[in-house]
Design an enzyme around this catalytic site. Structure first.
Site, PDB file in Angstrom:
ATOM      1  N   PRO A 296     -30.958 -70.546  64.618  1.00  0.00           N
ATOM      2  CA  PRO A 296     -29.951 -69.991  63.732  1.00  0.00           C
ATOM      3  C   PRO A 296     -28.659 -69.737  64.261  1.00  0.00           C
ATOM      4  CG  PRO A 296     -31.869 -68.588  64.220  1.00  0.00           C
ATOM      5  CD  PRO A 296     -32.110 -69.640  65.108  1.00  0.00           C
ATOM      6  N   GLU A 297     -28.137 -70.140  65.348  1.00  0.00           N
ATOM      7  CA  GLU A 297     -26.821 -69.849  65.966  1.00  0.00           C
ATOM      8  C   GLU A 297     -25.844 -71.051  65.188  1.00  0.00           C
ATOM      9  OE1 GLU A 297     -25.961 -67.288  67.425  1.00  0.00           O
ATOM     10  OE2 GLU A 297     -27.653 -66.961  68.651  1.00  0.00           O
ATOM     11  N   GLY A 298     -24.693 -70.450  64.944  1.00  0.00           N
ATOM     12  CA  GLY A 298     -23.808 -71.418  64.359  1.00  0.00           C
ATOM     13  C   GLY A 298     -22.923 -72.063  65.094  1.00  0.00           C
ATOM     14  N   PHE A 299     -22.013 -73.006  64.404  1.00  0.00           N
ATOM     15  CA  PHE A 299     -20.934 -73.767  65.026  1.00  0.00           C
ATOM     16  C   PHE A 299     -20.116 -73.361  66.038  1.00  0.00           C
ATOM     17  CE2 PHE A 299     -17.177 -76.840  64.229  1.00  0.00           C
ATOM     18  CZ  PHE A 299     -17.532 -77.970  65.160  1.00  0.00           C
TER      19      PHE A 299
ATOM     20  N   PHE B  15     -15.613 -67.574  64.638  1.00  0.00           N
ATOM     21  CA  PHE B  15     -14.952 -68.512  64.175  1.00  0.00           C
ATOM     22  C   PHE B  15     -13.290 -67.975  64.467  1.00  0.00           C
ATOM     23  CE2 PHE B  15     -12.435 -70.175  60.586  1.00  0.00           C
ATOM     24  CZ  PHE B  15     -13.174 -71.157  60.229  1.00  0.00           C
TER      25      PHE B  15
ATOM     26  N   HIS C 199      -8.839 -65.518  58.239  1.00  0.00           N
ATOM     27  CA  HIS C 199     -10.167 -65.707  58.120  1.00  0.00           C
ATOM     28  C   HIS C 199     -11.151 -64.469  57.638  1.00  0.00           C
ATOM     29  CE1 HIS C 199     -14.563 -66.152  60.342  1.00  0.00           C
ATOM     30  NE2 HIS C 199     -14.452 -66.856  59.249  1.00  0.00           N
ATOM     31  N   LEU C 200     -11.747 -64.752  56.460  1.00  0.00           N
ATOM     32  CA  LEU C 200     -12.629 -63.721  55.910  1.00  0.00           C
ATOM     33  C   LEU C 200     -13.949 -63.839  55.837  1.00  0.00           C
ATOM     34  CD1 LEU C 200     -11.978 -61.006  54.538  1.00  0.00           C
ATOM     35  CD2 LEU C 200     -11.723 -62.161  52.215  1.00  0.00           C
ATOM     36  N   ARG C 201     -14.496 -63.455  56.722  1.00  0.00           N
ATOM     37  CA  ARG C 201     -16.184 -63.718  56.866  1.00  0.00           C
ATOM     38  C   ARG C 201     -16.700 -62.771  55.957  1.00  0.00           C
ATOM     39  NH1 ARG C 201     -19.367 -65.276  61.162  1.00  0.00           N
ATOM     40  NH2 ARG C 201     -21.425 -65.488  60.208  1.00  0.00           N
TER      41      ARG C 201
END
Length: 423
Positions: free
Chosen positions: A46-49, A383, A286-288
């Site tokens: 599940p971990e992201g880039f 990010f 950056h708008l998560r």
């Protein structure tokens, strides 16, 4: 004998291997063996880039420690693919080599690395000798005290590997179905990455070892020189930087000369003075959204709250343009565009997306945000963290970098910590 054999074996390999062979001959002229060994790793699916980029730094540090112990260890880069945020339909996004996103030459100037397919070619096939599945201790901290330790233990969770008829272990292995492991063992580990060095040097003698769930290990030198050396070596691929630069020039009136963000291709020679970068005449944001708002985080604003903050910053810093990197869905993007019509986004065509992949688009978004006059990110987002680091490398004033959106009802809006670059 060792030196002669190395010269013969490595003569047909890539330049990085030739360098390593010569290095072995020079360093080990009085040592009995010259043993090339491979360290592979993977991360919780599940971990992201951007968290995975952080784990790379930990593994690079471990390889540096291992290489001090005698053998010549090489870090095998785990192919990219099938990540949660990479949801563009009909785009082939598995078995992606690191060279698509990062400069291998730059990485190799810090620690010996190779792509996975190079490993297969030089290893004599898609075989990994030993997989160590890292896990925490089932009993937690002993007596409530944290200490560094590592032990072979029974697997806590069900193994993501299964034996085939030939007795080999099969698993995900980055989408390479032909890859097989000869042995799989669970290891409970609690500590920094270097805690694995004695295990790999003394207890395990095979040529190739893979650490699965490598995010279990902590940084050896977080925010220190070793950390920053590796982070600085993670130079984005040139074609992605050029696309980002072209976009800046075309839509945001931003160029390196005017913005004082001239970039050196050789990261080892780049040492920008803090505060020297001016940045382009635009706000970077950056708008998560998505999983952050699904989790009802109190430190994530509503769209209206985010737009209010961006407008306030644009007025304060006399900026007419705002570049927004966001994972908002279609409906939210329409609403965002209605509330903030001057918003600029990088939106590749389908053909471009085929080439760049979602990972490439994310890097371009980060690159553009990293060059803005002022940046604001999302709380605890990796990010945003990676953009902070990129701006630190470029030499921006910390006041223009370490900022985040606050939740609409958040009472104490603590801003991100400034991790100063160390050379």
């Amino acid at each position: 004998y060792c030196n002669v054999m190395l010269m013969l074996v490595f003569s047909s390999l890539s330049s990085v291997y030739n360098v390593m062979a010569i290095d072995c001959m020079i360093k080990k002229s009085h040592v009995l063996s010259c043993h090339l060994r491979y360290l592979l790793y993977d991360v919780n699916p599940p971990e992201g880039f951007n968290l995975r980029r952080d784990v790379y730094i930990r593994m690079a540090s471990l390889v540096k420690t291992l290489r001090k112990g005698g053998d010549d260890w090489v870090l095998v880069l785990p192919p990219w693919g099938r990540l949660y945020h990479w949801q563009s339909p009909k785009i082939h996004q598995i078995r992606i080599p690191w060279g698509e996103f990062f400069s291998l030459t730059s990485l190799q100037a810090n620690v010996p690395v190779i792509e996975y397919e190079e490993f297969i070619a030089e290893n004599g096939g898609p075989f990994i000798d030993q997989v160590l599945v890292l896990q925490n201790y089932a009993e937690g901290w002993t007596d409530g005290k944290w200490e560094e330790k590592v032990d072979e233990r029974p697997c806590i969770e069900k193994l993501m590997y299964s034996k085939d008829k030939q007795g080999y272990y099969r698993g995900w292995f980055w989408g390479y179905e032909e890859t097989r492991a000869r042995n799989v063992t669970c290891i409970s580990a609690q500590g920094h990455a270097s805690i694995m060095a004695p295990v790999l040097q003394k207890n395990i003698t095979v040529t190739s070892v893979m650490l699965d769930r490598a995010e279990t290990l902590l940084h050896d030198h977080y925010a220190g020189k070793d950390y920053w050396d590796t982070r600085r070596s993670m130079v984005f691929s040139k074609h992605l930087r050029l696309i980002g630069d072209d976009f800046r020039a075309k839509y945001l009136n931003s160029t390196d000369d005017r913005d004082h963000t001239v970039y050196s291709e050789d990261w080892t020679r780049m040492k920008a003075k803090l505060g020297s970068a001016k940045g382009g005449p635009y706000l970077g944001a950056h708008l998560r959204r998505k999983d952050f708002i699904w989790g009802h985080r109190e430190d994530v604003p509503s769209l209206k709250g985010a737009v209010k903050k961006m407008r306030s910053l644009m007025k304060k810093h006399k900026l007419d343009n705002v570049f927004v990197a966001t994972d908002a869905d279609g409906d939210e993007l329409k609403e965002l565009k209605r509330l903030l019509p001057e918003m600029v986004r990088f939106e590749p065509s389908t053909e471009d997306l085929e080439l760049l992949k979602d990972g490439g688009v994310a890097i371009i978004d980060q690159w553009i945000c990293a060059h803005s006059r002022f940046f604001i990110g999302t709380s605890v987002s990796t990010f945003s963290f990676r953009i902070h680091e990129e701006r630190e490398i470029l030499g921006f004033d910390p006041k223009t970098t370490y900022n985040r959106f606050c939740g609409d009802t958040e009472k104490e809006c603590e801003q991100p910590t400034h991790w100063k670059i160390v050379y």
